[in-house]
Design a protein around this motif. Structure first.
Motif, short mmCIF file in Angstrom:
data_model
loop_
_atom_site.label_atom_id
_atom_site.label_comp_id
_atom_site.label_asym_id
_atom_site.label_seq_id
_atom_site.Cartn_x
_atom_site.Cartn_y
_atom_site.Cartn_z
N TRP A 72 0.82 -1.21 0.00
CA TRP A 72 0.00 0.00 0.00
C TRP A 72 0.86 1.26 0.00
N GLN A 73 2.04 1.18 0.65
CA GLN A 73 2.90 2.37 0.69
C GLN A 73 3.32 2.81 -0.71
N TYR A 76 0.46 4.58 -2.29
CA TYR A 76 0.26 5.88 -1.62
C TYR A 76 1.27 6.90 -2.13
N GLU A 270 -3.95 7.34 3.79
CA GLU A 270 -3.35 6.01 3.86
C GLU A 270 -4.38 4.90 3.99
N LYS A 274 -4.59 1.01 2.33
CA LYS A 274 -4.52 -0.18 3.18
C LYS A 274 -5.72 -1.09 2.93
#
Length: 369
Positions: A72-73, A76, A270, A274
């Motif tokens: 997910w980072q 993002y 975020e 996620k």
């Protein structure tokens, strides 16, 4: 070791039933040896498919395909700067996916373009008891809205898919108030804008659109059609798209196009990413055969993933998977004609822009930056 070993329980039981985890390493001497296992392990490290077989059949463990879920980072950090609520220039039609919970309705509006490229236009959380009509009135406002396009024109949501797994009768009642999609020899069709579709997710990987309920699909003009969606197909496709490598630096400045299926996101928070990556594909041996199932990571929510899956199903109903060059050209030409007309004509009083009532509680919530 096998001859002198003993079984010891590692978990409390009911006093009557015992469960055992047996791998091939417990094979009697003279059968499958540890040397065989070591050789298979060395070979399995060369390809993921061989490693899957080793973990399943030799170790007797479920195999988790780590590559199936993007980080997910990374997503993002790859967010873009286009405005939330505005359809980017290359977005040519809109769909929406809806997830219904006890105390809220979550909606994602997605724009689709050539080569199945997509842009998340907006993600909304409608707070309220879904057993009461207020929340559904707010969802009406989202479907009725005309969404601003970068060209200066507006686009309607073509198809909105609503999950009927929870509050089933409420979903059915709401969907019946809107135009319905149809299923015929040529496949799915949504001939009117703002079409609403009740969907049920199915754990089948044979197709994205599996079937339409026969109970309500026949001759009644206002009959309800319930569509079955193969969620493993949609999730597998989405996660492949999310892992695509994009052009960067000089290549991007030189106008290198994004790969087919590229998914674009605005400045969401975020939590959205996620949720979008909250599940993984885990393969287990069932009755002697490997079987994959999508499982949610402990402690993570997955509403954003569900909404995106239903928005993708809505795009399939509208015809995304059947579109050829002539279809895309027709959509683009219609948009150009509309823009040119709007530049020379005043807006028609019969086609007002529908805006949500001021009192409703719709917000981006945890999706805000």
């Amino acid at each position: 070791m096998l001859e002198h070993g003993e079984w010891r329980p590692t978990a409390e039981g009911d006093g009557r039933t015992a469960g055992f985890h047996l791998s091939s390493l417990y094979s009697p001497v003279g059968w499958f040896s540890w040397a065989d296992a070591a050789e298979m392990y060395e070979q399995a490290q060369k390809t993921p498919d061989l490693m899957k077989g080793f973990v399943n059949t030799v170790l007797g463990l479920p195999f988790e395909e780590e590559a199936e879920a993007p980080e997910w980072q990374r997503l993002y950090e790859r967010r873009e700067t286009y405005r939330i609520g505005i359809v980017p220039e290359s977005g040519l039609f809109l769909t929406a996916g809806v997830d219904v919970q006890k105390d809220r309705i979550e909606v994602e509006v997605v724009a689709w373009g050539r080569s199945k490229e997509s842009w998340s236009v907006d993600y909304r959380v409608i707070e309220g008891d879904t057993a009461r009509p207020d929340a559904w009135v707010m969802l009406d406002a989202v479907l009725a809205r005309d969404w601003p396009h970068a060209s200066g024109h507006t686009l309607p949501i073509r198809v909105m898919c609503v999950d009927a797994g929870y509050a089933t009768q409420d979903v059915y009642a709401w969907v019946r108030q809107h135009p319905q999609a149809s299923w015929g020899p040529a496949g799915a069709a949504a001939r009117q804008p703002r079409t609403a579709v009740a969907v049920r997710g199915r754990d089948q990987d044979t197709a994205l659109l599996l079937s339409v309920s026969k109970a309500d699909a026949g001759g009644r003009r206002r009959g309800l059609r319930v569509w079955s969606v193969g969620t493993p197909v949609a999730k597998g496709e989405l996660y492949r798209w999310l892992k695509l490598e994009w052009p960067t630096g000089e290549a991007l400045e030189a106008g290198t196009s994004f790969p087919p299926g590229a998914c674009h996101f605005p400045q969401y928070g975020e939590e959205y990413f996620k949720q979008l990556t909250a599940e993984r594909l885990v393969t287990r041996i069932v009755k002697g055969f490997p079987r994959g199932s999508w499982e949610k990571e402990p402690g993570r929510r997955n509403e954003a993933l569900d909404c995106r899956v239903y928005a993708r199903a809505a795009a399939a109903i509208y015809g995304l998977d059947r579109f050829q060059e002539r279809h895309w050209r027709r959509i683009e030409e219609a948009l150009v004609r509309t823009v040119e007309r709007d530049e020379h004509e005043a807006p028609s009083p019969r086609m007002p822009v529908v805006r949500p009532p001021a009192r409703q509680v719709i917000h981006s919530g945890y999706m805000a930056r």
